[in-house]
Design a protein around this motif. Sequence first.
Motif, short mmCIF file in Angstrom:
data_model
loop_
_atom_site.label_atom_id
_atom_site.label_comp_id
_atom_site.label_asym_id
_atom_site.label_seq_id
_atom_site.Cartn_x
_atom_site.Cartn_y
_atom_site.Cartn_z
N ARG A 1 -33.56 -68.13 -13.47
CA ARG A 1 -32.51 -69.26 -14.05
C ARG A 1 -32.77 -70.53 -14.01
O ARG A 1 -32.37 -71.45 -14.84
N ASN B 1 -27.70 -77.61 -28.91
CA ASN B 1 -26.07 -77.92 -29.35
C ASN B 1 -25.26 -78.62 -28.08
O ASN B 1 -25.34 -78.18 -27.10
N VAL C 1 -22.09 -79.22 -27.71
CA VAL C 1 -20.85 -78.64 -27.03
C VAL C 1 -21.06 -77.89 -25.70
O VAL C 1 -20.23 -77.96 -24.84
N LEU C 2 -22.37 -77.73 -25.53
CA LEU C 2 -22.96 -77.22 -23.98
C LEU C 2 -23.31 -77.88 -23.18
O LEU C 2 -24.74 -78.57 -23.87
N LEU D 1 -24.74 -75.31 -18.82
CA LEU D 1 -24.07 -74.20 -19.60
C LEU D 1 -25.11 -73.41 -20.44
O LEU D 1 -24.86 -72.34 -20.87
N ASP E 1 -27.16 -71.20 -18.74
CA ASP E 1 -26.71 -69.87 -18.48
C ASP E 1 -26.60 -69.05 -19.86
O ASP E 1 -26.70 -67.90 -19.90
N THR E 2 -26.47 -69.71 -20.92
CA THR E 2 -26.32 -69.02 -22.18
C THR E 2 -27.76 -68.44 -22.47
O THR E 2 -27.82 -67.03 -22.53
N PHE F 1 -29.87 -67.60 -20.17
CA PHE F 1 -30.26 -66.88 -19.11
C PHE F 1 -29.43 -65.36 -19.44
O PHE F 1 -29.97 -64.09 -19.34
N LEU F 2 -28.08 -65.51 -19.65
CA LEU F 2 -27.28 -64.34 -19.75
C LEU F 2 -27.64 -63.49 -21.28
O LEU F 2 -27.48 -62.25 -21.36
N LEU F 3 -28.06 -64.40 -22.07
CA LEU F 3 -28.28 -63.50 -23.30
C LEU F 3 -29.58 -62.82 -23.17
O LEU F 3 -29.83 -61.78 -23.44
N GLU G 1 -30.53 -61.60 -20.12
CA GLU G 1 -30.20 -60.48 -19.41
C GLU G 1 -29.48 -59.17 -20.11
O GLU G 1 -29.91 -58.31 -19.82
N ILE H 1 -30.31 -66.37 -31.73
CA ILE H 1 -29.21 -66.97 -31.38
C ILE H 1 -29.69 -68.40 -30.62
O ILE H 1 -29.30 -69.43 -30.92
N GLY I 1 -31.00 -70.76 -33.07
CA GLY I 1 -29.81 -71.53 -33.72
C GLY I 1 -29.22 -72.37 -32.81
O GLY I 1 -28.82 -73.65 -33.48
N LEU I 2 -28.79 -72.27 -31.76
CA LEU I 2 -28.42 -73.16 -30.71
C LEU I 2 -29.20 -74.48 -30.62
O LEU I 2 -28.61 -75.49 -30.20
#
Lengths: 187, 187
Positions: free
Chosen positions: B129, B142, B144-145, B149, B152-153, B155-157, B159, B180, B183-184
Motif C-alpha cells: 500500500r 481524478n 475527486v479522490l 484515497l 486505497d482505490t 490497492f483495493l482494486l 486486491e 479502471i 480511466g481514473l
Amino acid sequence: MSDSLVRDKILDTASRLFFEQGYNLTGINQIIEEADIARGSLYNHFGSKSELLLAYLDKAQQERLAETEAYVKTVKDPQKKLLGIFDYRIQRQQQIGYRGCQFIKICAEVSRDDIKVFELVEAHKERLRNFILDLVRQTTHNPVLSDELFADTVFLLLEGSTTSVGFSRNVRGLRQARKIVEGLLVS
Amino acid sequence: MSDSLVRDKILDTASRLFFEQGYNLTGINQIIEEADIARGSLYNHFGSKSELLLAYLDKAQQERLAETEAYVKTVKDPQKKLLGIFDYRIQRQQQIGYRGCQFIKICAEVSRDDIKVFELVEAHKERLRNFILDLVRQTTHNPVLSDELFADTVFLLLEGSTTSVGFSRNVRGLRQARKIVEGLLVS
DNA sequence: ACAAATAGATAGACTTGTCTATATATATAA
DNA sequence: TTATATATATAGACAAGTCTATCTATTTGT
C-alpha cells in the motif's frame, strides 16, 4: 420429530465451524459432538464431508445474497442502495468477528480439482456483480467509467476490501471502499 | 557442500506445494519425498511445519515485493508505473496457473490464533500500500479522490482482482482493474 | 411395526514429530 | 600426510494421535 430438525442441526453447526475455524481444521467428530447428533445421522443426511461442504456453500450463498438485497431494499435512492451494500458488509463483518469472505476462504482450502466448489463460488460472485450492475445503471456516476466498468469498480472494491478484513481484522478497508464509491458517485 | 543446499531444497519444495495445493493439504511426507531429502534434515532446519510456513511466507513476501518493484522500475512515467503493477500481476498469475494471492490463501488456512501469520501478511500488504501511495503522489489523477484515497482505490482494486483470479481462474478481473485505474488517471 | 435416531466399536489410512544407527564430508591437530 | 573430531546428511522404524467412513446393535417416536 420435525421433518428434519437433525439435518438442520448438522448443517448449522457445520456451517458455523467451517467458517469460524476452516473446513480442513474442522473434523466430523467436532461437528457431531457440537451438533449433539449421532455419527450415523450425519452420514445418513450427507453422504460425505464434501457433500456437507457443498450444502454449506449453497445455503450461505443464498443467504448472503438475500440479506444484501433485503438490506438495500430499505432505501430508495439507487446511489444509497450501492453504498448500502458496503454498510451491510461492514455490519456483518463486525457481527461475525472480522473473518472476511467465507467463499474465498473455502476456495483457498479445497483441492484445485474440486470443480463444483469453484463453480458455485464463481456463480455466486457473478450474481453479486449483476446485482451491482443493475443498481449502477440507475445511478449517475463519474463519466470516465462506463456502467460496466463502474460496476466492476464497485464489485472489485467490495471484494478487495472484504478480503482485507480477513488479514487486517478490522473494517478500515470496507470504510475506505465506501468512501471511494461515494466520491465516484457524486461527481 | 554449499552453505545450505538442503535447506533451500526443502524451502523451495515446500513453497511450491503450499501454494499449489495448500498448506493443510501438503504433508511433511510429500515435502521430504519431492525435495528428496531425509526427514531428519527437515526437522534439523525447521523446527516444525509451522516454522516452515513462516519461512515460506517471509521469503515469498520479499520476492513478490522485489519483483513488483523491479517490474515497475523498467518504466519512467509514474502513471505507467502504477499500471505496471497490474501488468506484473497479470503476467505472474498466467505463469503460476491462476491461483490468486498466496498470502490470502494462507490466512484462510491457518487457525485464528496463528497471530504471526496474520501479522506477517498484514505487514506485507501495508508495504504494498505504501509503495502504491508513493507512486500515486507522483501522478495526477481524478481530483475527486485525495492521494490517500486514490492509493486505497488502486490497492483495493488490486486486491479484489487478484483474489478474483482464485475463483474465476482467469485474469479478467485484473484487466478490468487496470482499465479502471487507467480511466481514473487520465482525467 | 416401522422409520429414524442413538452410542460406540472399528477399519484403514493418514498426520507430525522423535528417534536410532549409519554414512559422508569437512576441519583441525599431530 | 595421516588421524581424529565435528557437523550434517541419510534411511527408516516408531509413537501417538488424527482423520473419514462403515458397521452393528439398541433405543426412541409416531
